[in-house]
Write an enzyme that holds these catalytic residues in place. Structure first.
Site, PDB file in Angstrom:
ATOM      1  CE  LYS A 197      38.780  34.850  47.299  1.00 37.28           C
ATOM      2  NZ  LYS A 197      39.611  34.280  48.390  1.00 37.28           N
ATOM      3  CE  LYS A 250      38.803  32.009  44.095  1.00 38.93           C
ATOM      4  NZ  LYS A 250      39.467  31.582  45.330  1.00 38.93           N
TER       5      LYS A 250
END
Length: 326
Positions: A197, A250
């Site tokens: 992330k 992400k």
């Protein structure tokens, strides 16, 4: 001499479908949903046209509509009434996500319910766990926050979640959650880790959607700087070693190179097409600068081509309808 191989031969319109390498299906898609404990009717999210916060008593109907369209998984985010430094609402058995999980599973038993395991929506400071003094000032404390994540995940599993998705990027979060879930008797609950992330500028609209803005600092000490690909791959490899069932990259669209590398680890991989990606496409389409449907389908196809087995996207419901038309 003209080359014997003519690439256009295989691009005639009736041949193209037979030779298409990558095709989207409804089973590729996960729909993120925002559940707000403080509202009684759906509320538009200004920064994400076409998206809403839903009341607890309406979330089951939303899930049922998605199920009818062929979407088989949802990812739930909660907006609670009460925020405090310890995020106590996040693991309340009667918390917003816990209630939403029970309602969705009661209405649509076959729906795969995934829950975001984090504290940013539940803390009054907006960070993803417990904060305290560090050598560099106030920041997220790793190990005490792991205990908080364990409590949140167990409460979600008790409510009926099929998959818990820790998004806080703490060191050791997968190992801690796996042990806690197993010890509590939830060894069949999967962990979909936000394993890679990035500290991205593309999360801006989400902060309005989930009420998760932070009151000081930033999240760059626990999320990955966008320029670091080796670190990004290592994060996912470590989570795989700790027992993650599904890895995640992400954001998705700007990090396809990383997604492709994470896919080589061997576990199923999800890619999150985040709020900023959604809002950019929507804004450009509303201004007539892009064709909305074609751009959305191209973006998702490229994410899948890069190696994603699952795509978390706010376009899921729309795309399901387009796939039916196709």
């Amino acid at each position: 001499m003209f080359p014997k191989r003519r690439m256009r031969r295989a691009r005639s319109r009736n041949i193209q479908p037979l030779l298409r390498e990558i095709s989207l299906t409804k089973n590729d898609l996960i729909a993120p949903l925002f559940v707000d404990e403080m509202i009684t009717a759906q509320k538009p999210i200004d920064a994400m046209p076409g998206q809403f916060r839903y009341p607890i008593n309406g979330i089951a109907g939303v899930a049922a509509d998605l199920w009818k369209k062929g979407i088989r998984a949802v990812l739930l985010f909660g907006i609670p009434k009460v925020k405090d430094p310890e995020a106590t609402s996040a693991y309340d058995p009667e918390g917003v996500v816990q209630q939403a999980v029970r309602r969705v599973k009661a209405e649509v038993p076959g729906m795969v319910v995934i829950t975001d395991v984090c504290a940013c929506e539940y803390t009054d400071h907006g960070h993803c766990g417990i904060v305290g003094k560090t050598r560099n000032g106030m920041d997220l404390l790793n190990d005490v926050s792991l205990l908080l994540m364990d409590k949140i995940a167990i409460s979600h599993a008790k409510a009926g979640a099929d998959i818990v998705a820790p998004s806080c990027m703490l060191d050791g979060m997968v190992a801690s959650l796996r042990t806690a879930l197993d010890d509590a008797g939830f060894d069949e609950v999967l962990i979909m880790s936000y394993s890679t992330k990035f500290s991205s500028a593309l999360y801006g609209p989400f902060r309005e959607a989930a009420g998760s803005g932070y009151s000081f600092g930033d999240r760059s000490t626990y999320q990955i700087t966008p320029g670091n690909s080796r670190e990004a791959i290592l994060e996912s490899q470590m989570d795989a070693d700790e027992g993650a069932d599904i890895l995640m990259v992400k954001p998705a669209g700007l990090y396809l190179d990383v997604l492709s590398e994470v896919a080589t680890i061997g576990l199923p991989v999800a890619a999150y097409q985040v709020s900023g990606e959604y809002s950019m496409i929507k804004a450009a389409a509303q201004n007539g600068w892009l064709k909305e449907k074609e751009t959305i389908l191209e973006s998702l196809t490229c994410i899948k081509r890069a190696g994603a087995d699952l795509i978390i996207t706010y376009f899921a419901g729309e795309v399901a309808g387009w796939l039916d038309e196709a």
